[in-house]
Scaffold this active site. Structure first.
Site, mmCIF file in Angstrom:
data_model
loop_
_atom_site.group_PDB
_atom_site.id
_atom_site.type_symbol
_atom_site.label_atom_id
_atom_site.label_comp_id
_atom_site.label_asym_id
_atom_site.label_seq_id
_atom_site.Cartn_x
_atom_site.Cartn_y
_atom_site.Cartn_z
ATOM 1 N N LYS A 39 -8.335 5.691 -19.482
ATOM 2 C CA LYS A 39 -8.688 6.091 -20.838
ATOM 3 C C LYS A 39 -7.496 5.917 -21.783
ATOM 4 O O LYS A 39 -7.069 4.802 -22.007
ATOM 5 C CB LYS A 39 -9.233 7.525 -20.807
ATOM 6 C CG LYS A 39 -10.291 7.768 -19.712
ATOM 7 C CD LYS A 39 -11.574 6.985 -19.947
ATOM 8 C CE LYS A 39 -12.564 7.042 -18.779
ATOM 9 N NZ LYS A 39 -12.874 8.356 -18.236
ATOM 10 N N ASP A 69 -7.455 18.465 -15.386
ATOM 11 C CA ASP A 69 -7.780 17.085 -15.765
ATOM 12 C C ASP A 69 -7.328 16.931 -17.219
ATOM 13 O O ASP A 69 -7.952 17.475 -18.133
ATOM 14 C CB ASP A 69 -9.291 16.865 -15.602
ATOM 15 C CG ASP A 69 -9.710 15.427 -15.941
ATOM 16 O OD1 ASP A 69 -8.963 14.738 -16.656
ATOM 17 O OD2 ASP A 69 -10.796 15.011 -15.492
ATOM 18 N N TYR A 129 -16.486 16.887 -15.950
ATOM 19 C CA TYR A 129 -16.854 15.466 -16.043
ATOM 20 C C TYR A 129 -17.899 15.163 -14.968
ATOM 21 O O TYR A 129 -17.702 15.520 -13.804
ATOM 22 C CB TYR A 129 -15.593 14.620 -15.843
ATOM 23 C CG TYR A 129 -15.847 13.142 -15.696
ATOM 24 C CD1 TYR A 129 -16.272 12.383 -16.776
ATOM 25 C CD2 TYR A 129 -15.675 12.502 -14.474
ATOM 26 C CE1 TYR A 129 -16.516 11.026 -16.630
ATOM 27 C CE2 TYR A 129 -15.912 11.148 -14.329
ATOM 28 C CZ TYR A 129 -16.345 10.418 -15.408
ATOM 29 O OH TYR A 129 -16.585 9.080 -15.261
ATOM 30 N N ARG A 186 0.839 -1.207 0.000
ATOM 31 C CA ARG A 186 0.000 0.000 0.000
ATOM 32 C C ARG A 186 0.869 1.250 0.000
ATOM 33 O O ARG A 186 0.539 2.253 -0.606
ATOM 34 C CB ARG A 186 -0.961 -0.003 1.212
ATOM 35 C CG ARG A 186 -1.669 1.329 1.427
ATOM 36 C CD ARG A 186 -2.957 1.237 2.231
ATOM 37 N NE ARG A 186 -2.850 0.417 3.425
ATOM 38 C CZ ARG A 186 -2.235 0.779 4.552
ATOM 39 N NH1 ARG A 186 -1.659 1.958 4.638
ATOM 40 N NH2 ARG A 186 -2.202 -0.036 5.586
HETATM 41 C C1 LIG Z 1 -13.201 8.810 -17.002
HETATM 42 C C2 LIG Z 1 -12.881 10.186 -16.570
HETATM 43 C C3 LIG Z 1 -12.682 10.472 -15.208
HETATM 44 C C4 LIG Z 1 -12.859 9.436 -14.104
HETATM 45 O O1 LIG Z 1 -11.991 8.369 -14.213
HETATM 46 P P1 LIG Z 1 -12.350 6.925 -13.570
HETATM 47 O O2 LIG Z 1 -11.131 6.125 -13.801
HETATM 48 O O3 LIG Z 1 -13.563 6.418 -14.318
HETATM 49 O O4 LIG Z 1 -12.668 7.137 -12.145
HETATM 50 C C5 LIG Z 1 -12.357 11.774 -14.873
HETATM 51 N N1 LIG Z 1 -12.225 12.737 -15.806
HETATM 52 C C6 LIG Z 1 -12.415 12.493 -17.117
HETATM 53 C C7 LIG Z 1 -12.246 13.595 -18.093
HETATM 54 C C8 LIG Z 1 -12.744 11.209 -17.550
HETATM 55 O O5 LIG Z 1 -12.950 10.987 -18.851
#
Ligand SMILES: *Cc1c(COP(=O)(O)O)cnc(C)c1O
Length: 372
Positions: free
Chosen positions: A196, A171, A99, A47
């Site tokens: 992603k 982000d 988001y 962890r």
């Molecule tokens: C998918 C996404 C998130 C969240 O990510 P998770 O891995 O699903 O928790 C945050 N910001 C954007 C722009 C995303 O596309």
């Protein structure tokens, strides 16, 4: 070193124990101590740290030009940890089209804990400046935004944050460090859903925060990571690091194909509007051209005929899969409003597309037959 080289070599080394070129996956949760009580390799318990996580973090920091990174079990866990590193009573400014998971996190989980958030149109710097309060400690940027791909001027918003006592976090999930480097533009922190494009194959959930400097604030993030324990498993780290090796090539292809698909849709009589920052008509095109190297693999289109027609088109496609998420090798199509639920601000006739690595002519052919 150029980013293509960093993507291949960042966090990688030939395994000193075996000569393995591809990194081994260290599943052990615990690591042996010396007789004097020390940990000779720097790892004690998984962890707290793990060789696969450390490799991923080093790679992410290098790609973004940051000093430090912390990997999490999801993008949302990364965002959550950043908000928790602030203090109850602090104020955050976030985009009104942030988001939807991040909006929900701020409204339903973090607000009761004591963080106030103002949601503003982040593309209007006058409104952003006006939203700044004495306790504003963070301005959250997401560009391109979801799902109409609004573009925020990162340098401008960072400057507003730094005029006060706020940090600017971006982000960077949609653009990735291949297309956009927020730290170079003035941001202090970057958040990623490695789920992603970084993972890139729709098979790993993960998140990360990257810091420009390893300061006290980042130490708080590190403490939340290691004490809270929302950490990715060694295999997930391995998958994300493996995905990153091909990220530069993939982002180029995603971007080139998305531009072709967007241009096709723009000229189609059944389409009312196309949202893609690579199109000259897009309101954020000029800023995007300045702060991005290419325009990415995401776009959305509003079809003529409302919600019913949007569902009909999504039902007729054969190559696109009807699914949420983005950034994989396969193209996805999504009726976004019904995914986001009743509080959605997304138009009912909008379809969001994640353009994969198929040949763009095949994707255009599929959309052409589906639009009729
Ligand atoms: C998918 C996404 C998130 C969240 O990510 P998770 O891995 O699903 O928790 C945050 N910001 C954007 C722009 C995303 O596309």
């Amino acid at each position: 070193m150029r980013i293509e080289t960093l993507a291949v070599h960042g966090g990688h080394q030939v395994d000193p124990g075996t000569g393995a070129v591809t990194p081994p996956i260290h599943l052990s949760t615990t690591f042996a101590r010396e007789t004097d009580g020390t940990y000779p390799h720097g790892y004690s318990y998984s962890r707290t740290n793990n060789p696969n996580r450390e490799a991923l973090e080093r790679c992410l920091a290098a790609l973004e030009g940051g000093a430090v990174a912390a990997a999490f079990s999801s993008g949302s866990a990364a965002a959550m940890s950043l908000f928790q590193a602030l203090s109850p009573g602090d104020h955050v400014i976030a985009p009104n089209d942030v988001y939807h998971g991040t909006a929900r996190l701020l409204r339903e989980v973090i607000a009761p804990w004591g963080l106030q958030t103002s949601f503003v149109d982040m593309t209007d710097s006058v409104l952003v400046q006006r939203a700044v309060q004495a306790r504003t400690r963070l301005i959250w940027v997401e560009t391109p935004s979801n799902p109409v791909l609004k573009i925020t001027d990162i340098a401008r918003v960072s400057e507003i944050a730094h005029r006060g006592y706020a940090l600017c976090a971006c982000d960077n999930t949609w653009a990735t460090p291949i297309l956009q480097r927020p730290l170079d533009l003035g941001a202090d922190l970057i958040m990623h859903a490695t789920t992603k494009y970084l993972g890139g194959h729709s098979d790993v959930l993960g998140g990360a925060l990257v810091g420009k400097v390893e300061d006290d604030f980042f130490q708080r993030i590190r403490k939340i990571q290691t004490t809270g324990g929302a950490v990715p498993s060694p295999f997930e780290c391995w998958l994300a690091l493996r995905g990153i090796q091909t990220l530069p090539c993939r982002m180029r292809t995603h971007s080139e194909s998305a531009l072709q698909v967007a241009s096709f849709l723009e000229g189609h009589p059944g389409v009312e509007a196309v949202h893609y920052p690579g199109l000259k008509e897009h309101p954020g095109h000029e800023i995007a051209a300045r702060q991005m190297t290419l325009f990415g693999g995401m776009l959305s289109a509003q079809v003529k005929g409302g919600r019913e027609k949007a569902f009909d088109v999504a039902a007729r496609v054969k190559l696109f899969t009807r699914a949420t998420s983005l950034g994989g090798t396969e193209s996805l199509i999504e009726h976004r409003a019904s995914m986001e639920g009743p509080e959605t601000r997304t138009p009912e006739n909008l379809l969001r597309l994640s353009i994969g690595l198929e040949h763009p002519d095949d994707l255009i052919g599929d959309l052409a037959q589906a639009l009729g």
